[in-house]
Write a protein that holds these residues in place. Structure first.
Motif, PDB file in Angstrom:
ATOM      1  N   MET A 191       0.793  -1.088  -0.054  1.00  0.00           N
ATOM      2  CA  MET A 191      -0.062  -0.067   0.089  1.00  0.00           C
ATOM      3  C   MET A 191       1.052   1.182  -0.024  1.00  0.00           C
ATOM      4  O   MET A 191       1.696   1.323   0.754  1.00  0.00           O
ATOM      5  N   GLU A 192       0.705   2.155  -0.954  1.00  0.00           N
ATOM      6  CA  GLU A 192       1.616   3.480  -0.955  1.00  0.00           C
ATOM      7  C   GLU A 192       1.120   4.376   0.038  1.00  0.00           C
ATOM      8  O   GLU A 192      -0.011   4.224   0.717  1.00  0.00           O
ATOM      9  N   ASP A 193       2.089   5.142   0.340  1.00  0.00           N
ATOM     10  CA  ASP A 193       1.760   6.180   1.500  1.00  0.00           C
ATOM     11  C   ASP A 193       0.669   6.848   1.584  1.00  0.00           C
ATOM     12  O   ASP A 193      -0.172   7.102   2.438  1.00  0.00           O
ATOM     13  N   GLY A 194       0.181   7.473   0.424  1.00  0.00           N
ATOM     14  CA  GLY A 194      -1.051   8.173   0.413  1.00  0.00           C
ATOM     15  C   GLY A 194      -2.178   7.247   0.790  1.00  0.00           C
ATOM     16  O   GLY A 194      -3.227   7.874   1.556  1.00  0.00           O
ATOM     17  N   ARG A 195      -2.379   6.233   0.276  1.00  0.00           N
ATOM     18  CA  ARG A 195      -3.387   5.125   0.640  1.00  0.00           C
ATOM     19  C   ARG A 195      -3.271   4.957   2.120  1.00  0.00           C
ATOM     20  O   ARG A 195      -4.219   4.735   2.914  1.00  0.00           O
ATOM     21  N   VAL A 196      -2.228   4.871   2.811  1.00  0.00           N
ATOM     22  CA  VAL A 196      -2.012   4.353   4.211  1.00  0.00           C
ATOM     23  C   VAL A 196      -2.568   5.542   5.058  1.00  0.00           C
ATOM     24  O   VAL A 196      -3.458   5.317   5.808  1.00  0.00           O
ATOM     25  N   TRP A 197      -2.345   6.861   4.645  1.00  0.00           N
ATOM     26  CA  TRP A 197      -2.745   7.824   5.358  1.00  0.00           C
ATOM     27  C   TRP A 197      -4.327   8.025   5.254  1.00  0.00           C
ATOM     28  O   TRP A 197      -4.996   8.663   6.216  1.00  0.00           O
ATOM     29  N   ALA A 198      -4.837   7.770   3.938  1.00  0.00           N
ATOM     30  CA  ALA A 198      -6.326   7.883   3.603  1.00  0.00           C
ATOM     31  C   ALA A 198      -7.016   6.795   4.547  1.00  0.00           C
ATOM     32  O   ALA A 198      -7.996   6.855   5.100  1.00  0.00           O
ATOM     33  N   PHE A 199      -6.350   5.796   4.425  1.00  0.00           N
ATOM     34  CA  PHE A 199      -6.908   4.661   5.365  1.00  0.00           C
ATOM     35  C   PHE A 199      -7.180   4.896   6.891  1.00  0.00           C
ATOM     36  O   PHE A 199      -8.039   4.674   7.522  1.00  0.00           O
ATOM     37  N   GLU A 200      -5.928   5.420   7.217  1.00  0.00           N
ATOM     38  CA  GLU A 200      -5.732   5.716   8.780  1.00  0.00           C
ATOM     39  C   GLU A 200      -6.689   7.135   9.158  1.00  0.00           C
ATOM     40  O   GLU A 200      -7.591   6.860  10.094  1.00  0.00           O
ATOM     41  N   GLU A 201      -6.906   7.856   8.263  1.00  0.00           N
ATOM     42  CA  GLU A 201      -7.982   8.960   8.476  1.00  0.00           C
ATOM     43  C   GLU A 201      -9.258   8.451   8.275  1.00  0.00           C
ATOM     44  O   GLU A 201     -10.149   8.913   9.162  1.00  0.00           O
ATOM     45  N   PRO A 229       8.327  -3.346   8.233  1.00  0.00           N
ATOM     46  CA  PRO A 229       9.524  -3.946   8.690  1.00  0.00           C
ATOM     47  C   PRO A 229       9.754  -5.230   7.812  1.00  0.00           C
ATOM     48  O   PRO A 229      10.505  -5.981   7.747  1.00  0.00           O
ATOM     49  N   GLN A 230       8.508  -5.705   7.301  1.00  0.00           N
ATOM     50  CA  GLN A 230       8.564  -6.880   6.400  1.00  0.00           C
ATOM     51  C   GLN A 230       7.381  -6.911   5.344  1.00  0.00           C
ATOM     52  O   GLN A 230       6.317  -5.996   5.696  1.00  0.00           O
ATOM     53  N   GLU A 231       7.493  -7.730   4.332  1.00  0.00           N
ATOM     54  CA  GLU A 231       6.266  -7.824   3.396  1.00  0.00           C
ATOM     55  C   GLU A 231       5.066  -8.183   4.189  1.00  0.00           C
ATOM     56  O   GLU A 231       4.881  -8.862   5.094  1.00  0.00           O
ATOM     57  N   GLY A 232       3.848  -7.297   3.921  1.00  0.00           N
ATOM     58  CA  GLY A 232       2.798  -7.654   4.426  1.00  0.00           C
ATOM     59  C   GLY A 232       2.319  -6.570   5.889  1.00  0.00           C
ATOM     60  O   GLY A 232       1.321  -7.251   6.548  1.00  0.00           O
ATOM     61  N   LEU A 233       3.285  -5.951   6.249  1.00  0.00           N
ATOM     62  CA  LEU A 233       3.274  -5.341   7.604  1.00  0.00           C
ATOM     63  C   LEU A 233       3.723  -3.772   7.247  1.00  0.00           C
ATOM     64  O   LEU A 233       4.643  -3.569   6.951  1.00  0.00           O
ATOM     65  N   ILE A 234       2.738  -3.092   7.762  1.00  0.00           N
ATOM     66  CA  ILE A 234       3.071  -1.704   7.875  1.00  0.00           C
ATOM     67  C   ILE A 234       2.720  -0.974   9.273  1.00  0.00           C
ATOM     68  O   ILE A 234       1.777  -1.469   9.982  1.00  0.00           O
ATOM     69  N   VAL A 235       3.764  -0.158   9.686  1.00  0.00           N
ATOM     70  CA  VAL A 235       3.544   0.506  11.178  1.00  0.00           C
ATOM     71  C   VAL A 235       3.383   2.036  10.834  1.00  0.00           C
ATOM     72  O   VAL A 235       4.349   2.501  10.079  1.00  0.00           O
ATOM     73  N   VAL A 236       2.469   2.584  11.550  1.00  0.00           N
ATOM     74  CA  VAL A 236       2.527   4.276  11.237  1.00  0.00           C
ATOM     75  C   VAL A 236       2.474   4.807  12.837  1.00  0.00           C
ATOM     76  O   VAL A 236       2.131   4.148  13.629  1.00  0.00           O
ATOM     77  N   ALA A 289      -3.559  13.582  20.029  1.00  0.00           N
ATOM     78  CA  ALA A 289      -3.026  12.504  20.741  1.00  0.00           C
ATOM     79  C   ALA A 289      -1.992  12.086  19.762  1.00  0.00           C
ATOM     80  O   ALA A 289      -1.598  12.303  18.490  1.00  0.00           O
ATOM     81  N   HIS A 290      -0.826  11.425  20.423  1.00  0.00           N
ATOM     82  CA  HIS A 290       0.190  10.779  19.599  1.00  0.00           C
ATOM     83  C   HIS A 290      -0.444   9.173  19.544  1.00  0.00           C
ATOM     84  O   HIS A 290      -0.542   8.610  20.312  1.00  0.00           O
ATOM     85  N   CYS A 291      -0.094   8.737  18.184  1.00  0.00           N
ATOM     86  CA  CYS A 291      -0.804   7.274  17.868  1.00  0.00           C
ATOM     87  C   CYS A 291       0.157   6.459  17.110  1.00  0.00           C
ATOM     88  O   CYS A 291       1.170   6.915  16.485  1.00  0.00           O
ATOM     89  N   THR A 292      -0.140   5.246  17.376  1.00  0.00           N
ATOM     90  CA  THR A 292       0.500   4.338  16.457  1.00  0.00           C
ATOM     91  C   THR A 292      -0.654   3.404  15.893  1.00  0.00           C
ATOM     92  O   THR A 292      -1.505   3.042  16.733  1.00  0.00           O
ATOM     93  N   SER A 293      -0.301   2.994  14.784  1.00  0.00           N
ATOM     94  CA  SER A 293      -1.212   1.673  14.026  1.00  0.00           C
ATOM     95  C   SER A 293      -0.071   0.818  13.460  1.00  0.00           C
ATOM     96  O   SER A 293       0.642   1.196  12.837  1.00  0.00           O
ATOM     97  N   THR A 294      -0.647  -0.436  13.440  1.00  0.00           N
ATOM     98  CA  THR A 294      -0.165  -1.406  12.622  1.00  0.00           C
ATOM     99  C   THR A 294      -0.982  -2.118  11.876  1.00  0.00           C
ATOM    100  O   THR A 294      -2.367  -2.779  12.378  1.00  0.00           O
ATOM    101  N   TYR A 295      -0.651  -2.298  10.473  1.00  0.00           N
ATOM    102  CA  TYR A 295      -1.661  -3.207   9.655  1.00  0.00           C
ATOM    103  C   TYR A 295      -1.100  -4.408   9.247  1.00  0.00           C
ATOM    104  O   TYR A 295       0.204  -4.226   8.849  1.00  0.00           O
ATOM    105  N   VAL A 309      -4.018  -4.543  13.375  1.00  0.00           N
ATOM    106  CA  VAL A 309      -3.674  -5.345  14.346  1.00  0.00           C
ATOM    107  C   VAL A 309      -3.513  -4.623  15.727  1.00  0.00           C
ATOM    108  O   VAL A 309      -3.277  -5.321  16.675  1.00  0.00           O
ATOM    109  N   GLN A 310      -3.073  -3.418  15.563  1.00  0.00           N
ATOM    110  CA  GLN A 310      -2.470  -2.708  16.769  1.00  0.00           C
ATOM    111  C   GLN A 310      -3.018  -1.308  16.655  1.00  0.00           C
ATOM    112  O   GLN A 310      -2.750  -0.606  15.440  1.00  0.00           O
ATOM    113  N   HIS A 311      -3.333  -0.596  17.838  1.00  0.00           N
ATOM    114  CA  HIS A 311      -3.592   0.717  17.718  1.00  0.00           C
ATOM    115  C   HIS A 311      -3.522   1.345  19.081  1.00  0.00           C
ATOM    116  O   HIS A 311      -3.686   0.738  20.082  1.00  0.00           O
TER     117      HIS A 311
END
Length: 125
Positions: free
Chosen positions: A1-11, A68-75, A91-97, A108-110
């Motif tokens: 997933m490209e960066d723009g799509r990642v941020w659209a998904f998080e939004e 960090p690996q194929e099929g895993l994104i951390v923001v 807030a300061h946030c993290t999410s893992t897809y 899988v994590q927020h």
């Protein structure tokens, strides 16, 4: 997933309806939120997130993405969310897809830490 799509998904996780949350949160998700019971997992996480009030607008800053690996994104990012009546949330946030299948990702994590919580913990430490 490209960066723009990642941020659209998080939004969308901040602004979309409860059904979108249910489709987007993994059945084995772990979440840490700033109100009791603080740590949520699996169905409890899905239920809590689906009951969360929707925000009209969100703005991200200090945005980071790692893969960090194929099929895993951390923001990680800072969010400023607002809705009618002047209500705001920061807030300061993290999410893992993780990728479930081609072009289908779930959370899988927020985690959310409002700035005052983090500052109070540092002062108490």
């Amino acid at each position: 997933m490209e960066d723009g799509r990642v941020w659209a998904f998080e939004e969308s996780l901040w602004t979309a309806d409860a059904e979108h949350y249910r489709e987007s949160i993994d059945e084995s998700a772990l979440m840490v939120v700033p109100q009791p019971p603080y740590v949520l997992e699996s169905e409890a996480a899905v239920e809590a997130v689906s009951r969360t009030p929707r925000w009209d607008a969100v703005r991200f800053s200090d945005q980071r993405i790692v893969r960090p690996q194929e099929g895993l994104i951390v923001v990680a990012y800072k969010v400023e969310a607002s809705k009618g009546g002047g209500k705001t949330y920061v807030a300061h946030c993290t999410s893992t897809y993780r990728r479930i299948e081609h072009e289908r990702w779930t959370v899988v994590q927020h985690q959310q830490t409002p700035p005052l919580v983090a500052e109070a913990q540092l002062e108490a430490g």
